[in-house]
Enzyme design. Structure first.
Site, PDB file in Angstrom:
ATOM      1  N   CYS A  61     -13.052  -7.739 -12.218  1.00  0.00           N
ATOM      2  CA  CYS A  61     -11.894  -7.960 -11.341  1.00  0.00           C
ATOM      3  C   CYS A  61     -10.863  -8.829 -12.051  1.00  0.00           C
ATOM      4  O   CYS A  61      -9.660  -8.561 -11.992  1.00  0.00           O
ATOM      5  CB  CYS A  61     -12.322  -8.636 -10.042  1.00  0.00           C
ATOM      6  N   CYS A 109     -16.088 -12.048  -9.989  1.00  0.00           N
ATOM      7  CA  CYS A 109     -16.250 -10.709 -10.572  1.00  0.00           C
ATOM      8  C   CYS A 109     -15.472 -10.647 -11.889  1.00  0.00           C
ATOM      9  O   CYS A 109     -14.241 -10.687 -11.884  1.00  0.00           O
ATOM     10  CB  CYS A 109     -15.739  -9.669  -9.570  1.00  0.00           C
TER      11      CYS A 109
END
Length: 102
Positions: free
Chosen positions: A32, A29
């Site tokens: 993230c 991600c």
């Protein structure tokens, strides 16, 4: 940063003596990964708060229990109760605003 699993979640979050900010994330991600240095900077400024990470893709049932449907999602806990959450990559100021609710 505390690495959370299903086995240690209660000990580290639900039964924690201090507030805990949990970063629900997932490998691969991009947003993230962008949040990692932001959370590290905020953690240095707030030693009164424990900072933890949980891989939402490895523990979807735990993530679902806290309405995590997208990553990254930051969830603030105090006395074992969920206070508020933030979804997506956000600037450091927004994380600081979340912690100001304590």
């Amino acid at each position: 940063m505390i690495e959370l699993t299903k086995e240690n979640f209660d000990a580290e979050v639900t039964n924690a003596a201090t507030p805990v900010l949990v970063d629900f994330w997932s490998p691969g991600c991009g947003p993230c990964k962008m949040m990692e240095p932001v959370l590290e900077a905020v953690a240095l400024r707030h030693p009164e708060v424990a900072f933890a990470k949980m891989d939402a893709s490895a523990y979807p049932d735990v993530a679902f229990a806290f309405d995590v449907v997208s990553v990254p999602t930051l969830v603030l806990f105090n006395s074992g109760r969920m206070i508020e959450s933030i979804v997506g990559a956000v600037p450091q100021t927004r994380v600081e605003e979340l912690l100001a609710q304590l």
